[in-house]
Design an enzyme around this catalytic site. Structure first.
Site, PDB file in Angstrom:
ATOM      1  N   THR A  74       0.953  -1.323  -0.150  1.00  0.00           N
ATOM      2  CA  THR A  74      -0.029  -0.040  -0.081  1.00  0.00           C
ATOM      3  C   THR A  74       0.911   1.182  -0.046  1.00  0.00           C
ATOM      4  O   THR A  74       0.443   2.380  -0.726  1.00  0.00           O
ATOM      5  CB  THR A  74      -1.052  -0.051   1.393  1.00  0.00           C
ATOM      6  OG1 THR A  74      -1.762  -1.079   1.165  1.00  0.00           O
ATOM      7  CG2 THR A  74      -1.911   1.017   1.315  1.00  0.00           C
ATOM      8  N   CYS A 325     -16.701  -7.634   3.928  1.00  0.00           N
ATOM      9  CA  CYS A 325     -18.060  -7.234   5.061  1.00  0.00           C
ATOM     10  C   CYS A 325     -17.435  -6.059   5.829  1.00  0.00           C
ATOM     11  O   CYS A 325     -16.254  -5.913   6.369  1.00  0.00           O
ATOM     12  CB  CYS A 325     -17.930  -8.442   6.158  1.00  0.00           C
ATOM     13  SG  CYS A 325     -19.450  -8.390   7.035  1.00  0.00           S
TER      14      CYS A 325
HETATM   15  N1  PLP Z   1      -2.371  -4.722  -4.322  1.00  0.00           N
HETATM   16  C1  PLP Z   1      -2.921  -5.928  -4.421  1.00  0.00           C
HETATM   17  C2  PLP Z   1      -3.269  -6.429  -5.662  1.00  0.00           C
HETATM   18  C3  PLP Z   1      -3.076  -6.649  -3.015  1.00  0.00           C
HETATM   19  O1  PLP Z   1      -3.522  -7.861  -3.162  1.00  0.00           O
HETATM   20  C4  PLP Z   1      -2.655  -5.958  -1.797  1.00  0.00           C
HETATM   21  C5  PLP Z   1      -2.944  -6.854  -0.534  1.00  0.00           C
HETATM   22  O2  PLP Z   1      -3.829  -7.576  -0.450  1.00  0.00           O
HETATM   23  C6  PLP Z   1      -2.005  -4.849  -1.896  1.00  0.00           C
HETATM   24  C7  PLP Z   1      -2.094  -4.243  -2.947  1.00  0.00           C
HETATM   25  C8  PLP Z   1      -1.717  -4.224  -0.525  1.00  0.00           C
HETATM   26  O3  PLP Z   1      -0.608  -4.861  -0.029  1.00  0.00           O
HETATM   27  P1  PLP Z   1      -0.039  -4.508   1.518  1.00  0.00           P
HETATM   28  O4  PLP Z   1      -1.062  -5.529   2.343  1.00  0.00           O
HETATM   29  O5  PLP Z   1       1.325  -5.144   1.499  1.00  0.00           O
HETATM   30  O6  PLP Z   1      -0.231  -3.039   1.761  1.00  0.00           O
END
Ligand code: PLP
Length: 391
Positions: A74, A325
């Site tokens: 993120t 949810c």
């Molecule tokens: N992008 C995608 C496609 C993801 O599946 C995820 C996590 O589920 C993220 C970004 C975010 O990653 P993080 O959990 O390391 O912040």
């Protein structure tokens, strides 16, 4: 509650590889120096970080200088998008898709409230983009195209190389969220036309709380967190042990890429084919050809995924609903809705995602449990009245 866990939710997170844990432990005990310190203990920590950077660069096919360690996928995504839009204040248009992870979606929604114009590209029933629409969406004031490589819910792969070509021809920056793709398919970023690429450690058997941002040397970079670390591109003392862990995980992932394409794919295919044959009224969501080898998203007519998850959990099976949810109300997945699924179908969908620690015996056990749970829920559902709501 079952005593045995059948973990089929590897797109949510992955088990930390025991070899990764072993590699990281000394960096939590004896090598505790601050990598910015000038004495030996600090230099040792910096060496650990640089060795990890080299391992990640080898997996991604890029230069070490193009990698910045972050706290998660993120953060990488937020940094890439904010860096791209900082480059030229006159470019206030962003192109993304309707099926992005919330990290991209929420930031783009925020930017839209701050005056940016966001084009949310639609997808077809197979979850694929129309590349002509993508090309037409790019304008002279487009700051960036930001989209997924692999969809976390369906596993559908966007044709990222072709998208990079389009962005190159249109002279627009391209950020790729490769959080689900890295470690599952082979990538080579050098000369790829991708300007930014986001990675998360916990999706490839490293711990949570560490990520990487690839930022091409061809692009001017603007930090999100200002400070001196990571060559002033990401402030904050580095999470040395987790970075070392991510380096080891990347090295192992590079040696297991073929296994993802063969053994893990075979486990997924065995699970999917058996479920489809034993449970009529079940179908796959999304493009079955261009998809991650480890993911299947299945719609089970006549069930409610939230109820299924409870029963599966009681029997030790971990998987995900195609719906999130939020504060008690069930919202059908925005990904499945964007693919044209009805609310009913979206609410009847479950995602199973496999990994290299799954065994054939686990898959066979999980199949029996899933079949029993779906049959039980269907038996409870009044014929022809659609999905039943359990509790
Ligand atoms: N992008 C995608 C496609 C993801 O599946 C995820 C996590 O589920 C993220 C970004 C975010 O990653 P993080 O959990 O390391 O912040």
């Amino acid at each position: 509650m079952s005593s045995r866990t059948l973990y089929l939710d590897n797109n949510a997170t992955t088990q930390v590889d025991p070899a990764v844990v072993a590699e990281m432990l000394p960096w939590l005990s004896e090598h505790y120096g601050n990598p910015s310190s000038a004495y030996g203990l600090g230099k040792r920590a910096l060496e650990g970080i640089e060795a990890a950077r080299a391992r990640v660069a080898a997996l991604l096919g890029c230069d070490t200088a193009e990698l910045i360690f972050t706290s998660c996928g993120t953060e990488s995504i937020n940094t890439a998008i904010q860096s791209a839009i900082a480059l030229d204040p006159d470019r206030t248009h962003i192109v993304t898709t309707a099926v992005e992870h919330s990290a991209t979606m929420k930031l783009c929604e925020h930017l839209a409230r701050r005056g940016y114009e966001v084009t949310w590209l639609p997808v077809g029933p197979d979850g694929q983009l129309d590349l002509e629409k993508l090309e037409k969406a790019i304008r002279p004031d487009t700051a960036l195209v930001s989209l997924l490589w692999a969809n976390n819910e369906t596993g559908v792969l966007f044709p990222v190389e072709r998208i990079a070509e389009i962005c190159r021809a249109k002279k627009v920056l391209f950020h790729c969220d490769a959080v689900q793709a890295v470690g599952k398919i082979s990538l080579r970023l050098a000369d790829s036309g991708i300007h930014f690429l986001s990675v998360s450690g916990h999706k490839l058997h490293a711990p949570k709380g560490v990520g990487v941002l690839y930022t091409s040397k061809r692009v001017r970079f603007t930090p999100l967190l200002r400070g001196s670390q990571e060559t002033a591109r990401r402030g904050g003392t580095q999470n040395v042990a987790s970075i070392v862990a991510l380096g080891k995980a990347a090295e192992i992932a590079a040696t297991h890429l073929a296994e993802e394409q063969t053994r893990v794919r075979a486990l997924r295919d065995r699970f999917e084919a058996t479920i489809l044959s034993r449970l009529p009224g079940t179908s796959v969501n999304g493009d079955r050809e261009n998809r991650l080898p480890n993911t299947t998203s299945l719609a089970f007519e006549g069930i409610e995924a939230e109820g299924a998850l409870l029963l599966l959990d009681e029997r030790g099976v971990c998987c995900s609903a195609g719906s999130a949810c939020t504060s008690g109300s069930v919202h059908p997945s925005h990904v499945l809705k964007a693919m044209g699924c009805t609310n009913e179908r979206a609410r009847a969908s479950l995602r199973f995602s496999f990994g290299r620690f799954n065994t054939e015996a686990e898959i066979d056990e999980a199949i029996e449990i899933v079949v029993a749970v779906v049959e039980k829920l269907r038996a409870l559902s009044p014929v022809g009245s659609g999905p039943v709501l359990v509790s």
